[in-house]
Scaffold this motif. Structure first.
Motif, PDB file in Angstrom:
ATOM      1  N   LEU A  79       0.548  -1.086  -0.319  1.00  0.00           N
ATOM      2  CA  LEU A  79      -0.425   0.159  -0.026  1.00  0.00           C
ATOM      3  C   LEU A  79       0.528   0.775  -0.490  1.00  0.00           C
ATOM      4  CD1 LEU A  79      -3.135  -1.095   2.299  1.00  0.00           C
ATOM      5  CD2 LEU A  79      -2.950  -1.484  -0.253  1.00  0.00           C
ATOM      6  N   VAL A  80       1.644   1.069   0.190  1.00  0.00           N
ATOM      7  CA  VAL A  80       2.978   2.126  -0.059  1.00  0.00           C
ATOM      8  C   VAL A  80       3.384   3.058  -1.011  1.00  0.00           C
ATOM      9  CG1 VAL A  80       5.307   3.075   0.209  1.00  0.00           C
ATOM     10  CG2 VAL A  80       4.936   1.750   1.922  1.00  0.00           C
ATOM     11  N   HIS A  81       3.124   1.956  -2.741  1.00  0.00           N
ATOM     12  CA  HIS A  81       2.862   2.600  -3.850  1.00  0.00           C
ATOM     13  C   HIS A  81       1.637   2.323  -4.185  1.00  0.00           C
ATOM     14  CE1 HIS A  81       7.063   1.138  -3.582  1.00  0.00           C
ATOM     15  NE2 HIS A  81       6.364   0.001  -2.965  1.00  0.00           N
ATOM     16  N   GLN A  82       0.207   2.114  -3.375  1.00  0.00           N
ATOM     17  CA  GLN A  82      -0.625   2.969  -3.815  1.00  0.00           C
ATOM     18  C   GLN A  82      -1.411   3.287  -5.094  1.00  0.00           C
ATOM     19  OE1 GLN A  82      -4.168   3.526  -0.717  1.00  0.00           O
ATOM     20  NE2 GLN A  82      -2.305   3.633   0.303  1.00  0.00           N
ATOM     21  N   ALA A  83      -0.956   4.240  -4.996  1.00  0.00           N
ATOM     22  CA  ALA A  83      -1.522   5.519  -5.730  1.00  0.00           C
ATOM     23  C   ALA A  83      -0.524   4.794  -7.320  1.00  0.00           C
ATOM     24  CB  ALA A  83      -0.357   6.441  -5.327  1.00  0.00           C
ATOM     25  N   SER A  84       0.502   3.948  -8.027  1.00  0.00           N
ATOM     26  CA  SER A  84       0.967   3.540  -8.670  1.00  0.00           C
ATOM     27  C   SER A  84       0.841   2.337  -9.167  1.00  0.00           C
ATOM     28  CB  SER A  84       2.538   3.310  -8.716  1.00  0.00           C
ATOM     29  OG  SER A  84       2.924   3.557  -7.911  1.00  0.00           O
ATOM     30  N   LEU A  85      -0.483   1.255  -8.366  1.00  0.00           N
ATOM     31  CA  LEU A  85      -0.262  -0.118  -8.855  1.00  0.00           C
ATOM     32  C   LEU A  85      -0.689  -0.160  -9.288  1.00  0.00           C
ATOM     33  CD1 LEU A  85       0.740  -1.555  -5.394  1.00  0.00           C
ATOM     34  CD2 LEU A  85       1.698  -1.987  -7.682  1.00  0.00           C
ATOM     35  N   THR A  86      -0.661  -0.680 -10.705  1.00  0.00           N
ATOM     36  CA  THR A  86      -0.972  -0.965 -11.877  1.00  0.00           C
ATOM     37  C   THR A  86      -1.634  -2.423 -12.097  1.00  0.00           C
ATOM     38  OG1 THR A  86       0.289  -1.821 -13.389  1.00  0.00           O
ATOM     39  CG2 THR A  86      -1.289   0.955 -13.210  1.00  0.00           C
ATOM     40  N   THR A  87      -0.509  -3.365 -11.247  1.00  0.00           N
ATOM     41  CA  THR A  87      -1.055  -5.072 -11.629  1.00  0.00           C
ATOM     42  C   THR A  87      -0.169  -5.480 -10.147  1.00  0.00           C
ATOM     43  OG1 THR A  87       0.246  -4.673 -14.335  1.00  0.00           O
ATOM     44  CG2 THR A  87      -0.203  -6.889 -12.391  1.00  0.00           C
ATOM     45  N   ILE A  88      -0.769  -6.130  -9.236  1.00  0.00           N
ATOM     46  CA  ILE A  88      -0.588  -7.433  -8.609  1.00  0.00           C
ATOM     47  C   ILE A  88      -0.531  -8.815  -8.914  1.00  0.00           C
ATOM     48  CG2 ILE A  88      -0.876  -8.023  -6.147  1.00  0.00           C
ATOM     49  CD1 ILE A  88      -1.880  -5.381  -5.444  1.00  0.00           C
ATOM     50  N   VAL A  89       0.497  -9.573  -8.758  1.00  0.00           N
ATOM     51  CA  VAL A  89       0.044 -11.073  -9.363  1.00  0.00           C
ATOM     52  C   VAL A  89       0.848 -11.881  -7.823  1.00  0.00           C
ATOM     53  CG1 VAL A  89       1.493 -12.401 -10.541  1.00  0.00           C
ATOM     54  CG2 VAL A  89       0.811 -10.761 -11.895  1.00  0.00           C
ATOM     55  N   MET A  90      -0.092 -13.008  -7.311  1.00  0.00           N
ATOM     56  CA  MET A  90       0.511 -13.424  -6.604  1.00  0.00           C
ATOM     57  C   MET A  90       0.408 -14.855  -6.985  1.00  0.00           C
ATOM     58  SD  MET A  90      -1.432 -12.010  -3.165  1.00  0.00           S
ATOM     59  CE  MET A  90      -2.897 -10.460  -3.066  1.00  0.00           C
ATOM     60  N   ILE A  91       1.497 -15.236  -7.149  1.00  0.00           N
ATOM     61  CA  ILE A  91       2.415 -16.661  -7.483  1.00  0.00           C
ATOM     62  C   ILE A  91       0.927 -17.574  -6.166  1.00  0.00           C
ATOM     63  CG2 ILE A  91       3.885 -17.777  -8.248  1.00  0.00           C
ATOM     64  CD1 ILE A  91       5.827 -16.236  -8.125  1.00  0.00           C
ATOM     65  N   GLU A  92       0.696 -18.886  -7.347  1.00  0.00           N
ATOM     66  CA  GLU A  92      -0.017 -19.563  -6.772  1.00  0.00           C
ATOM     67  C   GLU A  92       0.407 -20.813  -6.665  1.00  0.00           C
ATOM     68  OE1 GLU A  92      -0.195 -20.315 -11.380  1.00  0.00           O
ATOM     69  OE2 GLU A  92      -0.826 -19.118 -10.074  1.00  0.00           O
ATOM     70  N   PRO A  93      -0.035 -22.139  -5.414  1.00  0.00           N
ATOM     71  CA  PRO A  93       0.684 -23.250  -5.167  1.00  0.00           C
ATOM     72  C   PRO A  93       0.877 -24.087  -6.777  1.00  0.00           C
ATOM     73  CG  PRO A  93      -0.966 -22.092  -3.350  1.00  0.00           C
ATOM     74  CD  PRO A  93      -0.760 -21.399  -5.270  1.00  0.00           C
ATOM     75  N   LYS A  94       2.089 -24.301  -6.311  1.00  0.00           N
ATOM     76  CA  LYS A  94       1.685 -25.472  -7.827  1.00  0.00           C
ATOM     77  C   LYS A  94       0.771 -26.273  -7.771  1.00  0.00           C
ATOM     78  CE  LYS A  94       7.229 -26.489  -6.750  1.00  0.00           C
ATOM     79  NZ  LYS A  94       7.812 -27.303  -6.704  1.00  0.00           N
ATOM     80  N   VAL A  95       0.163 -26.922  -6.975  1.00  0.00           N
ATOM     81  CA  VAL A  95      -1.405 -27.409  -7.250  1.00  0.00           C
ATOM     82  C   VAL A  95      -2.481 -26.344  -6.703  1.00  0.00           C
ATOM     83  CG1 VAL A  95      -3.126 -29.804  -6.457  1.00  0.00           C
ATOM     84  CG2 VAL A  95      -0.070 -29.476  -6.692  1.00  0.00           C
ATOM     85  N   ILE A  96      -3.867 -26.188  -7.033  1.00  0.00           N
ATOM     86  CA  ILE A  96      -4.469 -25.405  -6.800  1.00  0.00           C
ATOM     87  C   ILE A  96      -5.507 -26.522  -6.740  1.00  0.00           C
ATOM     88  CG2 ILE A  96      -6.579 -23.405  -7.202  1.00  0.00           C
ATOM     89  CD1 ILE A  96      -3.704 -22.248  -9.104  1.00  0.00           C
TER      90      ILE A  96
END
Length: 221
Positions: A79-96
């Motif tokens: 959230l320090v970068h909330q004014a500029s962030l356009t993309t957030i990707v959280m790498i998923e577990p190997k098995v979903i």
């Protein structure tokens, strides 16, 4: 000097021995990587991720990190970068698994804060997260320009039901049906699929959706 570097893939974060170390790295990046827009954290150490987000990067637009490292500390640093962030990707577990609940503590609240804070967000990919539509219905979202969303929903864990939900969403988008109109048209339908569609219709520019099976491309309005 690497002025062309836009995304830095950080495999092994350096343990910060002092704030001066972080400040020096920040200055070096500022001078030598003027086009740097994003970072990919391969290391899942949440302390390292938080330190770098807090003290090294400026005005990040893109951030990728393992979902297993997501927590309140990483969120606050994001959230320090909330004014500029356009993309957030959280790498998923190997098995979903579509049948297992999200085990990340307080994940609903943390994701809710992202939706309420990052106005410029266009891509949110959190395949490891299981969202509760009840919670989403109570949230005010500011990222109305969201174009890509990848997330699972609790109660929507059968591939056929997921496909039905996506088809209904595409139909609603094609008809440019407003949320209020769909409420009236389907007023006796309280299915989980339709409730999810209602919430996703809030994102007027949404083009790509993943709900547990595959990327689905929606018609654009």
């Amino acid at each position: 000097h690497v002025p062309s570097l836009e995304i830095w893939e950080l495999e092994h974060a350096i343990e910060a021995s002092s704030s001066r170390t972080m400040a020096e790295l920040r200055q070096e990046l500022s001078e030598n990587c003027s086009n740097l827009k994003g970072v990919v954290f391969v290391d899942n150490n949440s302390n390292h991720i938080s330190e770098y987000l807090d003290h090294v990067f400026r005005r990040l637009e893109c951030c990728t990190f393992p979902y297993c490292s997501f927590g309140s500390a990483v969120l606050l640093s994001l959230l320090v970068h909330q004014a500029s962030l356009t993309t957030i990707v959280m790498i998923e577990p190997k098995v979903i698994s579509l049948y297992v609940d999200d085990e990340t503590p307080s994940s609903q609240m943390l994701i809710g804060l992202i939706l309420r804070s990052c106005r410029r967000l266009k891509i949110l990919s959190i395949k490891g997260h299981v969202m509760d539509v009840d919670y989403l219905e109570d949230q005010e979202v500011v990222c109305e320009g969201l174009q890509e969303l990848r997330v699972c929903f609790r109660g929507l864990n059968i591939p056929a039901a997921i496909n039905n939900c996506l088809v209904r969403l595409a139909s609603m988008k094609t008809l440019s049906t407003s949320l209020n109109a769909t409420d009236e048209f389907h007023k006796d339908d309280e299915s989980i699929e339709l409730r999810i569609c209602h919430q996703l219709m809030r994102f007027k520019k949404l083009k790509t959706v993943w709900l547990g099976t595959r990327d689905y491309y929606l018609p654009t309005q």
